[in-house]
Enzyme design. Structure first.
Site, PDB file in Angstrom:
ATOM      1  N   GLY A  35      -4.268  33.630  44.955  1.00 44.65           N
ATOM      2  CA  GLY A  35      -3.768  34.969  45.259  1.00 44.65           C
ATOM      3  C   GLY A  35      -4.025  35.383  46.697  1.00 44.65           C
ATOM      4  CB  SER A  36      -6.978  35.136  48.921  1.00 39.16           C
ATOM      5  OG  SER A  36      -7.875  35.750  48.031  1.00 39.16           O
TER       6      SER A  36
ATOM      7  CG  ASN B 176      -8.662  44.068  41.980  1.00 36.13           C
ATOM      8  OD1 ASN B 176      -7.804  44.674  42.631  1.00 36.13           O
ATOM      9  ND2 ASN B 176      -9.861  43.831  42.447  1.00 36.13           N
TER      10      ASN B 176
ATOM     11  CD  GLN C 163      -6.775  41.430  37.866  1.00 33.40           C
ATOM     12  OE1 GLN C 163      -6.794  41.472  36.631  1.00 33.40           O
ATOM     13  NE2 GLN C 163      -7.692  40.795  38.569  1.00 33.40           N
TER      14      GLN C 163
ATOM     15  CB  SER D 227      -4.375  34.150  41.417  1.00 32.82           C
ATOM     16  OG  SER D 227      -5.513  33.331  41.338  1.00 32.82           O
ATOM     17  N   GLY D 228      -3.742  31.468  39.609  1.00 31.31           N
ATOM     18  CA  GLY D 228      -3.935  30.773  38.339  1.00 31.31           C
ATOM     19  C   GLY D 228      -5.177  31.196  37.572  1.00 31.31           C
ATOM     20  CG  HIS D 229      -9.090  32.256  39.528  1.00 31.63           C
ATOM     21  ND1 HIS D 229     -10.112  33.146  39.335  1.00 31.63           N
ATOM     22  CD2 HIS D 229      -8.577  32.524  40.749  1.00 31.63           C
ATOM     23  CE1 HIS D 229     -10.217  33.923  40.411  1.00 31.63           C
ATOM     24  NE2 HIS D 229      -9.292  33.569  41.279  1.00 31.63           N
TER      25      HIS D 229
ATOM     26  CB  THR E 174      -1.448  15.506  49.228  1.00 36.36           C
ATOM     27  OG1 THR E 174      -1.230  14.696  50.379  1.00 36.36           O
ATOM     28  CG2 THR E 174      -1.092  14.728  47.983  1.00 36.36           C
TER      29      THR E 174
ATOM     30  CB  CYS F 270     -23.920  45.590  45.466  1.00 39.60           C
ATOM     31  SG  CYS F 270     -24.053  47.358  45.667  1.00 39.60           S
TER      32      CYS F 270
HETATM   33  C1  LIG Z   1      -8.279  37.856  42.088  1.00 38.83           C
HETATM   34  C2  LIG Z   1      -7.303  38.632  42.865  1.00 38.83           C
HETATM   35  C3  LIG Z   1      -6.809  38.163  44.096  1.00 38.83           C
HETATM   36  C4  LIG Z   1      -7.298  36.900  44.734  1.00 38.83           C
HETATM   37  O1  LIG Z   1      -6.855  35.744  44.081  1.00 38.83           O
HETATM   38  P1  LIG Z   1      -7.610  34.356  44.378  1.00 38.83           P
HETATM   39  O2  LIG Z   1      -6.808  33.358  43.631  1.00 38.83           O
HETATM   40  O3  LIG Z   1      -8.996  34.502  43.884  1.00 38.83           O
HETATM   41  O4  LIG Z   1      -7.539  34.150  45.859  1.00 38.83           O
HETATM   42  C5  LIG Z   1      -5.867  38.926  44.746  1.00 38.83           C
HETATM   43  N1  LIG Z   1      -5.422  40.078  44.234  1.00 38.83           N
HETATM   44  C6  LIG Z   1      -5.870  40.559  43.051  1.00 38.83           C
HETATM   45  C7  LIG Z   1      -5.301  41.823  42.520  1.00 38.83           C
HETATM   46  C8  LIG Z   1      -6.829  39.858  42.335  1.00 38.83           C
HETATM   47  O5  LIG Z   1      -7.284  40.349  41.181  1.00 38.83           O
END
Ligand SMILES: *Cc1c(COP(=O)(O)O)cnc(C)c1O
Length: 393
Positions: free
Chosen positions: A72-73, A153, A181, A201-203, A239, A326
């Site tokens: 996502g970043s 988020n 999200q 983002s996948g995770h 790759t 924090c």
């Molecule tokens: C987690 C998140 C990201 C970042 O995604 P990553 O895959 O961890 O770089 C960006 N935007 C939102 C809203 C997120 O919740």
């Protein structure tokens, strides 16, 4: 072994069995480079293009509009910085965003501000919702891009993305949304909703960390991000991470398979959590109650420190997070909660629980049993709480 209750799915999620199974053949069997001509390379290439097609279908896009990234970043950075730099060269050096975006958006905007760009941060209301009319007012003749997140988020609020996209296009301005999200929680169709660029983002959806997507609508130029080989149509060399990409396609299909059933099941647990926690005196829910992700609970509990609460929840096996930053070494309260107009000391005592389909009713009962006990303990030791109680009398 001590039990673990995972209630921090907005931070990351467990890789699902279904995703893991889909990924396995691409580690030690079809491990070829997708650019090679022999069969294990061709198998990797096929898996890559199949995944691109499946992901495009989930989003209502064309395969040629899907770019794989590291998450996502990276997708946010690429969309915003790439568009700003391309249109900035033509004199469009203004960006519109909101005050409560993810740092992957806000910190790119800050970087642009240091480099001759102007950024307008549209406000959010006290419930964490953006008024599309405020976006309209913020757009100027030199606006290059509007970037507004689909769902927040921290507080889980869902924004009127279709309306915002419409306003942008009436003004002839490009629109990007961070939908990290939102995917799997609301129906997303980039064509119907007229979205120009979208980050994923996948995770956050039960695939692995380090994989994501940037959707870029056909006809919109996005500058190259990484120079090198011809991967991702020459725009992002390197790759390809085939297992991660295959896993992401599987995760995306799983995420949208039955959104209404998931929303119904998870929001029931969420509402029980909200109602239960709000029974504790001097607590408040952050973010709109209705326009909210089905798994998000964000509450402020007066007279306590978010970090102390998290540590005590951890001792009880509960993984949660606080609204404050924090963990990143800063003592500032969450920029999201401050954007809602919360006072510093209230924002400091915040708790985010983000649940998923994997949570159970029994776990919710346990969380609801533990939290009031911890709050009572923390308040008993808190000078801040003592002051609040005195003032009340
Ligand atoms: C987690 C998140 C990201 C970042 O995604 P990553 O895959 O961890 O770089 C960006 N935007 C939102 C809203 C997120 O919740």
């Amino acid at each position: 072994m001590n039990r673990v209750i995972y209630a921090d799915n907005a931070a990351t999620t467990r890789v699902s069995k279904r995703v893991l199974d889909a990924m396995m053949p691409y580690f030690a069997e079809n491990y070829g480079n997708a650019s090679s001509i022999y069969s294990i390379g061709r198998n990797a290439k096929k898996a890559l293009e199949d995944a691109r097609e499946r992901i495009a279908k989930v989003l209502g896009a064309e395969p040629s509009e899907i770019y794989f990234t590291s998450g996502g970043s990276e997708s946010d950075n690429w969309a915003i910085r790439g568009t700003a730099e391309r249109l900035g060269a033509k004199g469009k050096k203004h960006i519109v965003t909101s005050a409560f975006e993810h740092h992957a958006v806000l910190h790119v905007c800050e970087y642009l501000e240091k480099n001759g760009y102007e950024v307008t941060y549209v406000p959010v209301n006290a419930n964490g919702i953006i008024n599309p009319e405020d976006v309209r007012k913020a757009i100027r003749p030199d606006t290059a891009l509007v970037t507004i997140m689909y769902a927040n988020n921290e507080i889980g609020t869902i924004q009127p993305i279709g309306e915002i996209a419409k306003i942008c296009h009436e003004a002839g301005v490009l629109f990007h949304t961070d939908a990290v999200q939102a995917i799997g929680n609301v129906p997303i169709n980039v064509k119907e909703q007229d979205i120009d660029m979208l980050s994923l983002s996948g995770h956050k959806i039960h695939a692995q960390k380090g994989i994501g997507v940037l959707y870029v609508k056909k006809g919109i130029l996005i500058p190259n991000l990484i120079f090198g080989g011809g991967q991702e149509r020459g725009k992002r060399a390197g790759t390809e991470n085939i297992p991660a990409i295959v896993g992401l396609a599987e995760a995306m299909e799983a995420a949208v398979e039955n959104i209404p059933a998931k929303v119904e099941k998870v929001s029931k647990m969420r509402d029980r959590l909200i109602d239960g926690i709000l029974k504790i005196p001097r607590t408040r829910l952050n973010g709109d109650r209705e326009k909210r992700l089905c798994g998000n609970v964000n509450v402020s509990i007066e007279g306590i420190e978010g970090e102390s609460l998290l540590l005590m929840l951890d001792m009880k096996g509960i993984c949660a997070s606080s609204g404050s930053a924090c963990t990143s070494g800063s003592l500032d309260p969450s920029h999201v909660l401050l954007a809602l107009g919360l006072k510093h000391e209230v924002a400091h005592g915040s708790l985010r629980l983000s649940i998923s389909e994997e949570n159970t009713d029994e776990e919710i009962d346990y969380i609801l049993e533990v939290i009031p006990q911890i709050v009572e303990k923390l308040r008993a030791m808190s000078p801040l709480w003592e002051k609040i109680v005195k003032e009340e009398k």
